[in-house]
Design an enzyme around this catalytic site. Sequence first.
Site, PDB file in Angstrom:
ATOM      1  N   LYS A  83       0.884  -1.167   0.000  1.00  0.00           N
ATOM      2  CA  LYS A  83       0.000   0.000   0.000  1.00  0.00           C
ATOM      3  C   LYS A  83       0.924   1.220   0.000  1.00  0.00           C
ATOM      4  O   LYS A  83       2.073   1.123   0.422  1.00  0.00           O
ATOM      5  CB  LYS A  83      -0.850   0.000   1.276  1.00  0.00           C
ATOM      6  CG  LYS A  83      -2.072   0.869   1.216  1.00  0.00           C
ATOM      7  CD  LYS A  83      -3.303   0.118   0.745  1.00  0.00           C
ATOM      8  CE  LYS A  83      -4.515   1.011   0.747  1.00  0.00           C
ATOM      9  NZ  LYS A  83      -5.743   0.297   0.407  1.00  0.00           N
ATOM     10  N   GLY A 183     -25.715   2.249   4.331  1.00  0.00           N
ATOM     11  CA  GLY A 183     -24.864   2.894   3.327  1.00  0.00           C
ATOM     12  C   GLY A 183     -25.280   2.477   1.932  1.00  0.00           C
ATOM     13  O   GLY A 183     -25.033   1.340   1.526  1.00  0.00           O
ATOM     14  N   LEU A 184     -25.955   3.386   1.223  1.00  0.00           N
ATOM     15  CA  LEU A 184     -26.410   3.092  -0.143  1.00  0.00           C
ATOM     16  C   LEU A 184     -25.528   3.825  -1.144  1.00  0.00           C
ATOM     17  O   LEU A 184     -25.998   4.541  -2.021  1.00  0.00           O
ATOM     18  CB  LEU A 184     -27.876   3.507  -0.290  1.00  0.00           C
ATOM     19  CG  LEU A 184     -28.852   2.660   0.529  1.00  0.00           C
ATOM     20  CD1 LEU A 184     -30.187   3.377   0.700  1.00  0.00           C
ATOM     21  CD2 LEU A 184     -29.053   1.288  -0.103  1.00  0.00           C
ATOM     22  N   GLY A 185     -24.230   3.663  -0.957  1.00  0.00           N
ATOM     23  CA  GLY A 185     -23.269   4.275  -1.886  1.00  0.00           C
ATOM     24  C   GLY A 185     -23.040   3.348  -3.061  1.00  0.00           C
ATOM     25  O   GLY A 185     -23.914   2.555  -3.427  1.00  0.00           O
ATOM     26  N   LYS A 186     -21.820   3.423  -3.624  1.00  0.00           N
ATOM     27  CA  LYS A 186     -21.532   2.649  -4.833  1.00  0.00           C
ATOM     28  C   LYS A 186     -21.783   1.156  -4.602  1.00  0.00           C
ATOM     29  O   LYS A 186     -22.434   0.498  -5.391  1.00  0.00           O
ATOM     30  CB  LYS A 186     -20.087   2.910  -5.278  1.00  0.00           C
ATOM     31  CG  LYS A 186     -19.849   4.361  -5.699  1.00  0.00           C
ATOM     32  CD  LYS A 186     -18.468   4.574  -6.280  1.00  0.00           C
ATOM     33  CE  LYS A 186     -17.359   4.510  -5.239  1.00  0.00           C
ATOM     34  NZ  LYS A 186     -17.410   5.605  -4.242  1.00  0.00           N
ATOM     35  N   VAL A 187     -21.259   0.631  -3.483  1.00  0.00           N
ATOM     36  CA  VAL A 187     -21.408  -0.808  -3.226  1.00  0.00           C
ATOM     37  C   VAL A 187     -22.814  -1.141  -2.731  1.00  0.00           C
ATOM     38  O   VAL A 187     -23.446  -2.088  -3.202  1.00  0.00           O
ATOM     39  CB  VAL A 187     -20.362  -1.298  -2.193  1.00  0.00           C
ATOM     40  CG1 VAL A 187     -20.529  -2.785  -1.942  1.00  0.00           C
ATOM     41  CG2 VAL A 187     -18.942  -1.008  -2.660  1.00  0.00           C
ATOM     42  N   GLY A 188     -23.310  -0.351  -1.782  1.00  0.00           N
ATOM     43  CA  GLY A 188     -24.628  -0.621  -1.175  1.00  0.00           C
ATOM     44  C   GLY A 188     -25.739  -0.686  -2.210  1.00  0.00           C
ATOM     45  O   GLY A 188     -26.654  -1.510  -2.112  1.00  0.00           O
TER      46      GLY A 188
HETATM   47  N1  LIG Z   1     -15.926   0.520  -3.734  1.00  0.00           N
HETATM   48  C1  LIG Z   1     -15.194  -0.565  -3.569  1.00  0.00           C
HETATM   49  O1  LIG Z   1     -14.823  -1.223  -4.533  1.00  0.00           O
HETATM   50  C2  LIG Z   1     -14.830  -1.047  -2.181  1.00  0.00           C
HETATM   51  C3  LIG Z   1     -13.966  -2.148  -2.061  1.00  0.00           C
HETATM   52  C4  LIG Z   1     -13.658  -2.632  -0.791  1.00  0.00           C
HETATM   53  C5  LIG Z   1     -14.203  -1.994   0.327  1.00  0.00           C
HETATM   54  N2  LIG Z   1     -15.027  -0.899   0.175  1.00  0.00           N
HETATM   55  C6  LIG Z   1     -15.570  -0.273   1.383  1.00  0.00           C
HETATM   56  O2  LIG Z   1     -16.994  -0.347   1.359  1.00  0.00           O
HETATM   57  C7  LIG Z   1     -17.552   0.818   1.950  1.00  0.00           C
HETATM   58  C8  LIG Z   1     -18.488   1.495   0.954  1.00  0.00           C
HETATM   59  O3  LIG Z   1     -17.762   1.826  -0.208  1.00  0.00           O
HETATM   60  P1  LIG Z   1     -18.422   2.671  -1.386  1.00  0.00           P
HETATM   61  O4  LIG Z   1     -17.463   2.614  -2.505  1.00  0.00           O
HETATM   62  O5  LIG Z   1     -19.829   2.221  -1.594  1.00  0.00           O
HETATM   63  O6  LIG Z   1     -18.402   4.125  -0.752  1.00  0.00           O
HETATM   64  P2  LIG Z   1     -19.409   5.330  -1.037  1.00  0.00           P
HETATM   65  O7  LIG Z   1     -18.737   6.529  -0.485  1.00  0.00           O
HETATM   66  O8  LIG Z   1     -19.855   5.317  -2.457  1.00  0.00           O
HETATM   67  O9  LIG Z   1     -20.697   4.955  -0.149  1.00  0.00           O
HETATM   68  C9  LIG Z   1     -20.768   5.064   1.225  1.00  0.00           C
HETATM   69  C10 LIG Z   1     -22.197   5.460   1.558  1.00  0.00           C
HETATM   70  O10 LIG Z   1     -22.350   5.437   2.967  1.00  0.00           O
HETATM   71  C11 LIG Z   1     -23.096   6.585   3.352  1.00  0.00           C
HETATM   72  N3  LIG Z   1     -22.826   6.861   4.767  1.00  0.00           N
HETATM   73  C12 LIG Z   1     -21.767   7.499   5.317  1.00  0.00           C
HETATM   74  N4  LIG Z   1     -21.892   7.565   6.649  1.00  0.00           N
HETATM   75  C13 LIG Z   1     -23.047   6.927   6.956  1.00  0.00           C
HETATM   76  C14 LIG Z   1     -23.700   6.653   8.166  1.00  0.00           C
HETATM   77  N5  LIG Z   1     -23.219   7.037   9.348  1.00  0.00           N
HETATM   78  N6  LIG Z   1     -24.880   5.980   8.114  1.00  0.00           N
HETATM   79  C15 LIG Z   1     -25.408   5.588   6.926  1.00  0.00           C
HETATM   80  N7  LIG Z   1     -24.820   5.823   5.744  1.00  0.00           N
HETATM   81  C16 LIG Z   1     -23.652   6.480   5.764  1.00  0.00           C
HETATM   82  C17 LIG Z   1     -22.645   7.662   2.404  1.00  0.00           C
HETATM   83  O11 LIG Z   1     -23.588   8.728   2.329  1.00  0.00           O
HETATM   84  C18 LIG Z   1     -22.539   6.884   1.091  1.00  0.00           C
HETATM   85  O12 LIG Z   1     -23.769   6.887   0.367  1.00  0.00           O
HETATM   86  C19 LIG Z   1     -16.359   1.681   2.394  1.00  0.00           C
HETATM   87  O13 LIG Z   1     -16.030   1.357   3.732  1.00  0.00           O
HETATM   88  C20 LIG Z   1     -15.245   1.192   1.487  1.00  0.00           C
HETATM   89  O14 LIG Z   1     -13.971   1.400   2.074  1.00  0.00           O
HETATM   90  C21 LIG Z   1     -15.370  -0.432  -1.056  1.00  0.00           C
END
Ligand SMILES: NC(=O)c1ccc[n+]([C@@H]2O[C@H](COP(=O)([O-])OP(=O)(O)OC[C@H]3O[C@@H](n4cnc5c(N)ncnc54)[C@H](O)[C@@H]3O)[C@@H](O)[C@H]2O)c1
Length: 360
Positions: A83, A183-188
């Site tokens: 890293k 968390g309904l972000g990219k992964v959710g």
């Molecule tokens: N994207 C990837 O490929 C990947 C790979 C491995 C691990 N991760 C981990 O997965 C998690 C999500 O990643 P992502 O890419 O979807 O990120 P993202 O930033 O797209 O989504 C995170 C979501 O969580 C919401 N959030 C933040 N704080 C919150 C809270 N207290 N309560 C409810 N919702 C909340 C945000 O508004 C956002 O919609 C992170 O911890 C990331 O490190 C992601």
Amino acid sequence: MGVFASTDDPVSTGHEQVVFCQDKQSGLKAIIGIYSTALGPALGGTRFYPYASEDDALADVLDLSRGMAYKNALAGLDLGGGKAVIWGDPEQIKSEALLRAYGRFVESLGGRYYTACDVGTYVADMDVVARETRYVTGRSVEHGGAGDSSILTAWGVFQGMRAASEHVWGTPSLRGRRVGVAGLGKVGKYLTGHLLEDGAEVVATDVNPKALAWVRSNHPQVSLVDDASALVAADIDVYAPCALGGALNDDTVPALRAKVVTGAANNQLAHPGIEKLLADRGILYTPDYVVNAGGVIQVADEIEGFNFDRAKLRATRIYDTTREILSLADAEGVPPAVAADRLAERRMAEVGRLRAIHLR
Ligand SMILES: NC(=O)c1ccc[n+]([C@@H]2O[C@H](COP(=O)([O-])OP(=O)(O)OC[C@H]3O[C@@H](n4cnc5c(N)ncnc54)[C@H](O)[C@@H]3O)[C@@H](O)[C@H]2O)c1
């Protein structure tokens, strides 16, 4: 030991190599940590972050690079763990010159370390870094890159959840289960899609109104709750932390009603000992770094020339790996987090040892 300022000695952590890189003109101060190359070149992203001190930057890179060695080992990749951190505020100092200077330092390691995106670095940045080094993944699709890694991250989390479901309820199907997605972000978002398709009922929360609006219009059948505490206390079968780290802590674990925890967030256990607390409450926790490896599997595939179907097949195997970990945990009477570490260490030792067989 410090180059930019004084710092602790990282030798005791067992890292193979820690490289301090500086380019005064562009303002680059980076540390590349290589924990292990037992299984192949070290792969791990570059975190660009305004650390309070060099000690903090060093502690983070040592911790994260070790974590990548375990994650890559259990993902079945022929890659070790590394890293990098760039110390500074990306909003203030990120520039073409700084990224290219960084790329030259990555190149100087001759392929012992492959970089990728992490907090504060994006696909477009990796395209710039790639102008100076071959040893970079996470590039844009136009440059042969894998694109959005959250697609296979979500797929892998879903596979881990299927394995946990089978372990607890005797069937991998999530049909009829209530799954709480925090968390309904990219992964959710992608995970919610897989769950609904499988027949699960989804209850979710997010702090971002845009994410809530997205789910309301795309999946109106999802019920929404106010916040993560409400989700933890809700009548759910599975809890899926997909926001920030530390979701499992001294407050949430005693309140949790779910029987299974499987989510994408990194570092879900707030401190050592939480895995035991979960086990004592009869809650099955699938280690985060095992089930969220779909993203690294996706970017690692770029090294061979990206092929989505091949990468998806590899991410699907997270189901088998999770099953193996859960069986080992039962057999050895330890929490799954401990079993996962043991399995990763075993692969690094057993497969890494083969290099001792002389070939020419
Ligand atoms: N994207 C990837 O490929 C990947 C790979 C491995 C691990 N991760 C981990 O997965 C998690 C999500 O990643 P992502 O890419 O979807 O990120 P993202 O930033 O797209 O989504 C995170 C979501 O969580 C919401 N959030 C933040 N704080 C919150 C809270 N207290 N309560 C409810 N919702 C909340 C945000 O508004 C956002 O919609 C992170 O911890 C990331 O490190 C992601």
